[in-house]
Design a protein around this motif. Structure first.
Motif, PDB file in Angstrom:
ATOM      1  N   ILE A 152      22.502 -12.548 -77.376  1.00  0.00           N
ATOM      2  CA  ILE A 152      22.842 -12.054 -78.717  1.00  0.00           C
ATOM      3  C   ILE A 152      22.894 -13.209 -79.710  1.00  0.00           C
ATOM      4  O   ILE A 152      22.474 -13.074 -80.867  1.00  0.00           O
ATOM      5  CB  ILE A 152      24.178 -11.261 -78.701  1.00  0.00           C
ATOM      6  CG1 ILE A 152      24.347 -10.491 -80.020  1.00  0.00           C
ATOM      7  CG2 ILE A 152      25.369 -12.149 -78.433  1.00  0.00           C
ATOM      8  CD1 ILE A 152      23.350  -9.389 -80.243  1.00  0.00           C
ATOM      9  N   ALA A 153      23.359 -14.377 -79.274  1.00  0.00           N
ATOM     10  CA  ALA A 153      23.401 -15.535 -80.171  1.00  0.00           C
ATOM     11  C   ALA A 153      21.987 -15.990 -80.530  1.00  0.00           C
ATOM     12  O   ALA A 153      21.700 -16.277 -81.699  1.00  0.00           O
ATOM     13  CB  ALA A 153      24.179 -16.679 -79.515  1.00  0.00           C
ATOM     14  N   GLU A 154      21.093 -16.043 -79.553  1.00  0.00           N
ATOM     15  CA  GLU A 154      19.717 -16.466 -79.821  1.00  0.00           C
ATOM     16  C   GLU A 154      18.974 -15.435 -80.664  1.00  0.00           C
ATOM     17  O   GLU A 154      18.147 -15.786 -81.504  1.00  0.00           O
ATOM     18  CB  GLU A 154      18.990 -16.704 -78.499  1.00  0.00           C
ATOM     19  CG  GLU A 154      19.495 -17.932 -77.741  1.00  0.00           C
ATOM     20  CD  GLU A 154      18.812 -18.088 -76.397  1.00  0.00           C
ATOM     21  OE1 GLU A 154      17.931 -17.260 -76.068  1.00  0.00           O
ATOM     22  OE2 GLU A 154      19.159 -19.044 -75.675  1.00  0.00           O
TER      23      GLU A 154
ATOM     24  N   MET B  62      31.519 -19.991 -73.709  1.00  0.00           N
ATOM     25  CA  MET B  62      31.602 -20.452 -75.098  1.00  0.00           C
ATOM     26  C   MET B  62      30.378 -21.288 -75.440  1.00  0.00           C
ATOM     27  O   MET B  62      29.835 -21.193 -76.545  1.00  0.00           O
ATOM     28  CB  MET B  62      32.878 -21.266 -75.323  1.00  0.00           C
ATOM     29  CG  MET B  62      32.988 -21.873 -76.729  1.00  0.00           C
ATOM     30  SD  MET B  62      33.131 -20.645 -78.048  1.00  0.00           S
ATOM     31  CE  MET B  62      34.923 -20.507 -78.124  1.00  0.00           C
ATOM     32  N   GLY B  63      29.913 -22.077 -74.503  1.00  0.00           N
ATOM     33  CA  GLY B  63      28.706 -22.872 -74.736  1.00  0.00           C
ATOM     34  C   GLY B  63      27.508 -22.005 -75.056  1.00  0.00           C
ATOM     35  O   GLY B  63      26.647 -22.379 -75.853  1.00  0.00           O
ATOM     36  N   ALA B  64      27.429 -20.810 -74.452  1.00  0.00           N
ATOM     37  CA  ALA B  64      26.324 -19.900 -74.723  1.00  0.00           C
ATOM     38  C   ALA B  64      26.361 -19.416 -76.166  1.00  0.00           C
ATOM     39  O   ALA B  64      25.316 -19.245 -76.800  1.00  0.00           O
ATOM     40  CB  ALA B  64      26.375 -18.714 -73.765  1.00  0.00           C
ATOM     41  N   LEU B  65      27.547 -19.221 -76.708  1.00  0.00           N
ATOM     42  CA  LEU B  65      27.684 -18.791 -78.103  1.00  0.00           C
ATOM     43  C   LEU B  65      27.347 -19.929 -79.058  1.00  0.00           C
ATOM     44  O   LEU B  65      26.578 -19.762 -80.010  1.00  0.00           O
ATOM     45  CB  LEU B  65      29.113 -18.304 -78.347  1.00  0.00           C
ATOM     46  CG  LEU B  65      29.455 -17.842 -79.763  1.00  0.00           C
ATOM     47  CD1 LEU B  65      28.566 -16.696 -80.202  1.00  0.00           C
ATOM     48  CD2 LEU B  65      30.930 -17.429 -79.842  1.00  0.00           C
ATOM     49  N   LEU B  66      27.881 -21.107 -78.792  1.00  0.00           N
ATOM     50  CA  LEU B  66      27.624 -22.261 -79.657  1.00  0.00           C
ATOM     51  C   LEU B  66      26.170 -22.704 -79.552  1.00  0.00           C
ATOM     52  O   LEU B  66      25.613 -23.246 -80.517  1.00  0.00           O
ATOM     53  CB  LEU B  66      28.558 -23.407 -79.281  1.00  0.00           C
ATOM     54  CG  LEU B  66      30.059 -23.121 -79.409  1.00  0.00           C
ATOM     55  CD1 LEU B  66      30.863 -24.326 -78.933  1.00  0.00           C
ATOM     56  CD2 LEU B  66      30.422 -22.762 -80.838  1.00  0.00           C
ATOM     57  N   GLY B  67      25.554 -22.464 -78.408  1.00  0.00           N
ATOM     58  CA  GLY B  67      24.161 -22.858 -78.222  1.00  0.00           C
ATOM     59  C   GLY B  67      23.208 -22.098 -79.128  1.00  0.00           C
ATOM     60  O   GLY B  67      22.092 -22.555 -79.375  1.00  0.00           O
TER      61      GLY B  67
ATOM     62  N   GLN C 143      36.393 -13.595 -80.167  1.00  0.00           N
ATOM     63  CA  GLN C 143      35.927 -14.695 -81.001  1.00  0.00           C
ATOM     64  C   GLN C 143      35.332 -14.154 -82.300  1.00  0.00           C
ATOM     65  O   GLN C 143      34.885 -12.998 -82.356  1.00  0.00           O
ATOM     66  CB  GLN C 143      34.863 -15.523 -80.272  1.00  0.00           C
ATOM     67  CG  GLN C 143      35.362 -16.261 -79.044  1.00  0.00           C
ATOM     68  CD  GLN C 143      36.355 -17.355 -79.353  1.00  0.00           C
ATOM     69  OE1 GLN C 143      36.287 -17.980 -80.401  1.00  0.00           O
ATOM     70  NE2 GLN C 143      37.298 -17.578 -78.442  1.00  0.00           N
ATOM     71  N   ILE C 144      35.328 -15.004 -83.310  1.00  0.00           N
ATOM     72  CA  ILE C 144      34.624 -14.745 -84.568  1.00  0.00           C
ATOM     73  C   ILE C 144      33.752 -15.967 -84.822  1.00  0.00           C
ATOM     74  O   ILE C 144      34.257 -17.082 -84.933  1.00  0.00           O
ATOM     75  CB  ILE C 144      35.581 -14.515 -85.745  1.00  0.00           C
ATOM     76  CG1 ILE C 144      36.535 -13.350 -85.446  1.00  0.00           C
ATOM     77  CG2 ILE C 144      34.794 -14.253 -87.030  1.00  0.00           C
ATOM     78  CD1 ILE C 144      37.591 -13.140 -86.511  1.00  0.00           C
ATOM     79  N   ALA C 145      32.433 -15.753 -84.887  1.00  0.00           N
ATOM     80  CA  ALA C 145      31.490 -16.866 -85.037  1.00  0.00           C
ATOM     81  C   ALA C 145      30.625 -16.632 -86.268  1.00  0.00           C
ATOM     82  O   ALA C 145      30.283 -15.496 -86.598  1.00  0.00           O
ATOM     83  CB  ALA C 145      30.615 -16.998 -83.796  1.00  0.00           C
ATOM     84  N   LEU C 146      30.259 -17.715 -86.922  1.00  0.00           N
ATOM     85  CA  LEU C 146      29.523 -17.652 -88.177  1.00  0.00           C
ATOM     86  C   LEU C 146      28.254 -18.485 -88.089  1.00  0.00           C
ATOM     87  O   LEU C 146      28.258 -19.600 -87.570  1.00  0.00           O
ATOM     88  CB  LEU C 146      30.419 -18.182 -89.312  1.00  0.00           C
ATOM     89  CG  LEU C 146      29.831 -18.266 -90.712  1.00  0.00           C
ATOM     90  CD1 LEU C 146      29.637 -16.871 -91.304  1.00  0.00           C
ATOM     91  CD2 LEU C 146      30.745 -19.089 -91.616  1.00  0.00           C
ATOM     92  N   ARG C 147      27.151 -17.931 -88.641  1.00  0.00           N
ATOM     93  CA  ARG C 147      25.911 -18.697 -88.772  1.00  0.00           C
ATOM     94  C   ARG C 147      25.372 -18.442 -90.163  1.00  0.00           C
ATOM     95  O   ARG C 147      25.075 -17.290 -90.538  1.00  0.00           O
ATOM     96  CB  ARG C 147      24.883 -18.294 -87.718  1.00  0.00           C
ATOM     97  CG  ARG C 147      23.610 -19.143 -87.789  1.00  0.00           C
ATOM     98  CD  ARG C 147      22.601 -18.752 -86.739  1.00  0.00           C
ATOM     99  NE  ARG C 147      21.349 -19.450 -86.975  1.00  0.00           N
ATOM    100  CZ  ARG C 147      20.963 -20.555 -86.375  1.00  0.00           C
ATOM    101  NH1 ARG C 147      21.733 -21.116 -85.466  1.00  0.00           N
ATOM    102  NH2 ARG C 147      19.805 -21.128 -86.658  1.00  0.00           N
TER     103      ARG C 147
END
Length: 356
Positions: free
Chosen positions: A190-192, A221-226, A249-253
């Motif tokens: 999902i992050a990629e 977490m590394g998978a999300l930050l990656g 988590q809440i992540a922003l790009r």
């Protein structure tokens, strides 16, 4: 403001008075920790896994009326809340929406893995739905199908003030505490997926929900930050009620350098309602089941109470963030200088406020 008028008709005076006391304490806690920072120049976003919300497959009985009031009170402290584990029976969810009042609205998916729905609940006075919503399906790779998600992620486009954003809520596969390979793959996928989309369209993406991440140093977490998503230190907080796990988590790009995370945290509701003390244990013990459906006896000690209350509220804490949504000064300055500040106003994600 939550609709409290129904309390007048409660025949159980003890329950009514207890609920009033807890609501006052809850409101004070929310004001101290969250609402005091809410201004027209920012928006409050939250994510909350509300345990088996309406499912009752494992839940030992429906939620009490007071529990729904507490849930509505917490949601009302924010402008937009992503909710996970809304299940097949939406009766409890609909009751909470009525308690929130006429300014609140929601968008919810159909059931996917584990018969769960994903939902966005939002205050229309602050949040504008931009008429884009959909579940995320991964594209084929080299003409071959790829594994999809156990519970399909859900994306919606919203706007608050100047700030246009695409927000996707997830409930990542859990599996077991020791085998997290599938969990890591879903997070990475999902992050990629959104990293590729964001590079193409330049818009702002917020990815939030229950990732089942164990801790900030874990490969999950590394998978999300990656994927190039940012998770500020203030958001790397435990959100599991009974453990130190960092599930939510809440992540922003974003390429928009004007977007600013002003504040963040989790909200420990158990300090105000269904408290971990002898008083609340004694008050709620009569509501706890004593037998299973097959007539097997169930413990009703303090340990059982701590577990039972997670079915009334949740086994997760809400995680929230405050994001700046007023870019007026930068926009006006750009008009005077004839320059686009940081190239941000050329992006679709930032333009003058409008009805879209």
């Amino acid at each position: 403001m939550v609709q409290y008028s129904g309390l007048r008709f409660w025949k159980d005076v003890a329950a009514r008075d207890r609920t009033i006391d807890r609501l006052l304490a809850l409101r004070a806690g929310l004001t101290q920790q969250i609402i005091a920072s809410n201004k027209q120049t920012s928006v409050l976003l939250a994510t909350w896994n509300i345990r088996d919300f309406g499912g009752h497959r494992l839940n030992p009985g429906p939620r009490l009326d007071e529990s729904l009031l507490y849930i509505a009170e917490i949601i009302s402290a924010f402008d937009l809340v992503a909710i996970q584990e809304v299940n097949e029976d939406m009766t409890e969810f609909q009751k909470v929406m009525r308690l929130l009042g006429p300014h609140w609205d929601y968008i919810v998916t159909d059931q996917s893995g584990n018969m769960e729905r994903l939902a966005f609940v939002f205050d229309r006075r602050k949040i504008l739905f931009r008429h884009v919503a959909g579940e995320i399906v991964l594209p084929e790779k080299k003409g071959s199908p790829v594994p999809q998600f156990n519970r399909t992620p859900f994306l919606v486009a919203f706007q608050a003030g100047w700030f246009k954003f695409n927000i996707c809520t997830v409930h990542i596969y859990y599996g077991s505490a020791t085998d997290t390979a599938k969990r890591k793959r879903e997070i990475s996928d999902i992050a990629e997926f959104f990293a590729a989309r964001q590079k193409k369209d330049g818009e702002t993406y917020i990815l939030l929900g229950d990732f089942n991440i164990l801790n900030p140093e874990d490969p999950t977490m590394g998978a999300l930050l990656g994927g190039g998503f940012e998770v500020p230190a203030a958001l790397r907080k435990p959100t599991a009620l009974a453990s130190a796990n960092f599930y939510d988590q809440i992540a922003l790009r974003t390429q928009n350098k004007l977007v600013e995370i002003k504040n963040a945290g989790n909200f420990p509701w158990q300090n105000y309602v269904f408290r971990d003390d002898a008083v609340d244990y004694a008050a709620y013990k009569p509501f706890m089941p004593t037998k299973t459906k097959t007539e097997k006896p169930i413990k009703t000690d303090i340990g059982a109470y701590r577990k039972w209350r997670t079915w009334q509220m949740s086994d997760h804490l809400p995680l929230w963030t405050e994001i700046k949504v007023d870019f007026t000064e930068a926009y006006l300055e750009s008009l005077r200088t004839g320059a686009e500040p940081l190239a941000d106003f050329s992006r679709k994600s930032v333009s003058a406020p409008s009805a879209d």
